[in-house]
Design a protein around this motif. Structure first.
Motif, PDB file in Angstrom:
ATOM      1  N   ILE A 151       0.659  -1.382  -0.124  1.00 14.10           N
ATOM      2  CA  ILE A 151      -0.026  -0.114   0.113  1.00 14.10           C
ATOM      3  C   ILE A 151       0.856   1.258  -0.006  1.00 14.10           C
ATOM      4  CG2 ILE A 151      -1.605   1.442   1.540  1.00 14.10           C
ATOM      5  CD1 ILE A 151      -2.907  -1.220   2.327  1.00 14.10           C
ATOM      6  N   GLU A 152       1.891   1.193   0.797  1.00 16.05           N
ATOM      7  CA  GLU A 152       2.873   2.338   0.821  1.00 16.05           C
ATOM      8  C   GLU A 152       3.353   2.694  -0.665  1.00 16.05           C
ATOM      9  OE1 GLU A 152       4.222   5.658   2.559  1.00 16.05           O
ATOM     10  OE2 GLU A 152       2.579   4.306   3.537  1.00 16.05           O
ATOM     11  N   ARG A 207       0.809   4.417  -2.583  1.00 12.55           N
ATOM     12  CA  ARG A 207       0.553   5.892  -2.022  1.00 12.55           C
ATOM     13  C   ARG A 207       1.699   6.584  -2.323  1.00 12.55           C
ATOM     14  NH1 ARG A 207       0.185   4.428   3.119  1.00 12.55           N
ATOM     15  NH2 ARG A 207      -2.012   4.347   2.939  1.00 12.55           N
ATOM     16  N   ASN A 208       2.639   6.258  -2.091  1.00 12.67           N
ATOM     17  CA  ASN A 208       3.886   7.323  -2.788  1.00 12.67           C
ATOM     18  C   ASN A 208       4.019   7.478  -4.023  1.00 12.67           C
ATOM     19  OD1 ASN A 208       4.860   7.234  -0.112  1.00 12.67           O
ATOM     20  ND2 ASN A 208       6.245   5.706  -0.428  1.00 12.67           N
ATOM     21  N   ALA A 223       1.312   7.363  -6.156  1.00 13.47           N
ATOM     22  CA  ALA A 223       0.246   8.446  -6.359  1.00 13.47           C
ATOM     23  C   ALA A 223       0.565   9.724  -6.057  1.00 13.47           C
ATOM     24  CB  ALA A 223      -1.035   7.916  -5.515  1.00 13.47           C
ATOM     25  N   GLN A 224       1.458   9.976  -4.907  1.00 12.35           N
ATOM     26  CA  GLN A 224       1.661  11.319  -4.473  1.00 12.35           C
ATOM     27  C   GLN A 224       2.595  11.817  -5.355  1.00 12.35           C
ATOM     28  OE1 GLN A 224       0.104  13.069  -1.731  1.00 12.35           O
ATOM     29  NE2 GLN A 224       1.325  14.428  -2.801  1.00 12.35           N
ATOM     30  N   TYR A 228      -4.557   4.445 -11.987  1.00 10.96           N
ATOM     31  CA  TYR A 228      -3.822   3.534 -11.126  1.00 10.96           C
ATOM     32  C   TYR A 228      -4.368   2.057 -11.189  1.00 10.96           C
ATOM     33  CZ  TYR A 228      -2.432   0.712  -6.943  1.00 10.96           C
ATOM     34  OH  TYR A 228      -1.856  -0.382  -6.339  1.00 10.96           O
ATOM     35  N   ALA A 261      -6.660   3.882  -0.773  1.00 10.60           N
ATOM     36  CA  ALA A 261      -5.352   4.447  -0.290  1.00 10.60           C
ATOM     37  C   ALA A 261      -5.045   5.657  -1.451  1.00 10.60           C
ATOM     38  CB  ALA A 261      -4.306   3.492   0.079  1.00 10.60           C
ATOM     39  N   VAL A 262      -5.076   5.076  -2.715  1.00  7.14           N
ATOM     40  CA  VAL A 262      -4.772   5.926  -3.534  1.00  7.14           C
ATOM     41  C   VAL A 262      -5.726   7.186  -3.877  1.00  7.14           C
ATOM     42  CG1 VAL A 262      -4.485   6.097  -6.361  1.00  7.14           C
ATOM     43  CG2 VAL A 262      -3.473   4.296  -4.613  1.00  7.14           C
ATOM     44  N   ASP A 288      -7.345   8.474  -1.478  1.00  7.71           N
ATOM     45  CA  ASP A 288      -7.083   9.550  -0.440  1.00  7.71           C
ATOM     46  C   ASP A 288      -6.009  10.418  -0.838  1.00  7.71           C
ATOM     47  OD1 ASP A 288      -9.185   8.462   1.017  1.00  7.71           O
ATOM     48  OD2 ASP A 288      -7.611   7.117   2.254  1.00  7.71           O
ATOM     49  N   VAL A 289      -5.195  10.134  -1.618  1.00 13.23           N
ATOM     50  CA  VAL A 289      -4.102  10.890  -2.003  1.00 13.23           C
ATOM     51  C   VAL A 289      -4.447  11.681  -3.340  1.00 13.23           C
ATOM     52  CG1 VAL A 289      -1.556  11.033  -3.295  1.00 13.23           C
ATOM     53  CG2 VAL A 289      -2.214   9.345  -1.465  1.00 13.23           C
TER      54      VAL A 289
END
Length: 561
Positions: free
Chosen positions: A152-153, A156-157, A159-160, A178, A197-198, A200-201
């Motif tokens: 997940i990290e 998330r990274n 996507a950011q 994604y 999670a993506v 949320d970014v």
């Protein structure tokens, strides 16, 4: 009985997990409209080739994709391939991207690669940046050695990083996509968790949607299982109204199109695939097949497949992969009937099909003319063919509309030749066979001239014939011209002659139209068939009768004169 080979052992495999979903809704849904299409021919398709496309081939395929009507086209992986980078730059710098077309590029969730990707897109008006990372248990445990949170990290990274770089590159309208790679093998709860999670970014909105692409990276279950996964995802994802749910199915089990169709029924909005299904292993989802499936159900696919020959030619030449002749919808043989019963049904249905009515022809789910095919390719003749195929070809290509009684006789002689040569019989060969069997009269009696006198209830004919022994004049009377001619032949040649069938039709239109005559005679108890063409209707019929007489003579009939 199980295989005796120890290497062929089904026990080393296990069934793919299914979702316990008693309330599934997708089976009662129907596809009402085409999805958003995205071609991945230039990326996913290109990476699957033994020899990747040259720049010229990419440019040619790009132009075809635009012509067909794709509005979203994934052009490559510019951060991982210099040719892909250069192709992206060519599209932008040479102004090759129409205003209504959005290019898409793929990138892994790694900062250096993402930075290089945005460099490749500099100057574009709009672009989709597609980031992905693998999520299935086998990838997590055996490839990355990570738990769920670590995967997940990564997402998330990534996507950011997309959001940060897009903010630096003003002047381009960026959309984000994604993919939880290997979605089809990922636990559905984890697929939803990582995509949330993506979300949320990126914080997508109805006016600025994000694409979440669900790949069957390896097709590992039946299409209904994939549909359950897609429907469950659509139900569980956050902010659904701001999400475009896309699917990207592969064909490992031969069901990529079916999985894509059921996914649309399950709530997907968008489909990624390739023309003709080129892709790694057994291929990607075939957009031509899926689009034509919709077309055949009265749904506008929003892609133009009218020139199927061009599509097949360009894709084949750019990928160096020949299209199978039985490929759905566009293969060389898919509208071809060799079977006699099929040919007969097609011919009869085509004769009743009227302009403007709904298409309703046996064995032809669409009108082949819609995609640039003609009816000459629909019916072809080999040893499996019957009267319908022979009749169709003779009528379409030579204007010879044979009556049914003669179709049967003609098919016999053509089929005999097909069996003898063990190959398909061409239209020219069919005509030559029929001509030799039913039209040629060389060496026999020929009509030189005739005169006809009509009385109240009968007609009298006098005819001049050229025969093996020179000129001959015959005369006879009957209730019609043909009957009178037959009586004249009987009296002159000493044979018993009876007309069993006759038919005729015009070839062409207007006063100059020729006539085609078909006659079946019983001569001394044996049946013979004759065909003749002449600008004079009666001459055509009289010559057809003489063909029958000449056939009888060739078969050993003795004449008195």
């Amino acid at each position: 009985m199980s295989s005796s080979s120890p290497a062929f052992n089904h026990k080393k495999y296990r069934r793919s997990p299914v979702i316990n979903k008693p309330n599934r809704r997708w089976p009662s849904q129907v596809i009402e409209s085409a999805p958003r299409w995205c071609s991945v021919d230039l990326r996913d398709g290109n990476q699957a080739l033994i020899e990747p496309m040259t720049v010229a081939q990419k440019q040619r395929l790009w132009k075809l994709l635009v012509k067909v009507g794709f509005k979203e086209i994934e052009i490559g992986f510019p951060s991982a391939s210099q040719p892909d980078y250069d192709f992206c730059r060519w599209l932008i710098e040479e102004n090759q991207i129409p205003d209504d077309v959005t290019i898409q590029v793929l990138v892994q969730a790694r900062e250096a690669l993402i930075e290089r990707t945005f460099e490749a897109l500099k100057g574009a008006k709009q672009a989709i940046v597609h980031v992905y990372n693998s999520t299935s248990p086998v990838q997590r445990e055996k490839v990355f050695g990570m738990e769920r949170e670590g995967i997940i990290e990564i997402a998330r990274n990534g996507a950011q990083l997309l959001a940060d770089h897009a903010a630096k590159h003003t002047g381009c309208k960026f959309s984000f996509e994604y993919s939880p790679e290997s979605f089809s093998s990922t636990e559905i709860d984890f697929a939803i968790e990582i995509c949330n999670a993506v979300i949320d970014v990126w914080r997508p909105t109805v006016d600025n949607k994000a694409i979440f692409n669900l790949p069957a990276t390896v097709e590992c279950a039946t299409p209904n299982v994939f549909a359950d996964q897609v429907e469950t995802f659509c139900d569980g994802i956050n902010n659904r109204e701001a999400i475009v749910v896309s699917v990207h199915t592969h064909n490992d089990r031969g069901s990529a199109v079916a999985a894509g169709e059921l996914a649309l029924m399950a709530g997907a909005d968008r489909v990624e695939g390739t023309l003709m299904g080129n892709g790694e292993r057994t291929g990607n989802m075939d957009i031509v097949t899926m689009g034509m499936n919709m077309y055949s159900q009265g749904i506008d696919p929003r892609l133009d497949f009218a020139n199927a020959e061009e599509i097949v030619r360009v894709v084949s030449e750019c990928t160096q992969i020949e299209v199978h002749p039985r490929h759905p919808w566009v293969g060389d043989l898919v509208y071809t009937a060799f079977s006699g019963s099929h040919q007969d049904a097609i011919r009869k249905c085509l004769s009743q099909q009227t302009e403007g009515s709904h298409w309703d022809v046996a064995y032809l789910p669409i009108d082949p003319r819609d995609i640039g095919r003609d009816y000459q390719s629909v019916i072809r003749v080999n040893s499996q063919s019957g009267k319908g195929g022979v009749a169709y070809i003779l009528e379409q290509e030579y204007g010879m509309a044979m009556p049914r009684w003669l179709q049967i006789e003609a098919s016999r002689v053509v089929q005999a030749q097909a069996e003898k040569q063990s190959t398909e019989v061409s239209s020219q060969q069919i005509y030559d066979i029929v001509k030799a069997a039913f039209m040629d009269s060389e060496g026999g009696y020929q009509l030189a001239a005739y005169s006809l006198d009509r009385n109240n209830d009968s007609e009298a004919i006098t005819a001049s014939l050229e025969g093996p022994k020179g000129s001959k004049t015959i005369a006879g009377q009957g209730d019609g011209a043909l009957s009178a001619f037959c009586h004249a032949l009987q009296d002159s040649l000493g044979i018993e002659l009876e007309i069993v069938h006759y038919d005729q039709h015009a070839i062409g239109q207007g006063t100059d139209a020729a006539a085609m005559a078909f006659v079946q005679l019983k001569i001394n108890g044996e049946r013979y068939n004759g065909i003749s063409q002449n600008n004079d209707v009666l001459s055509a019929n009289l010559n057809a009768i003489l063909v029958c007489v000449n056939q009888a003579v060739s078969a050993g009939l003795s004449l008195t004169a």
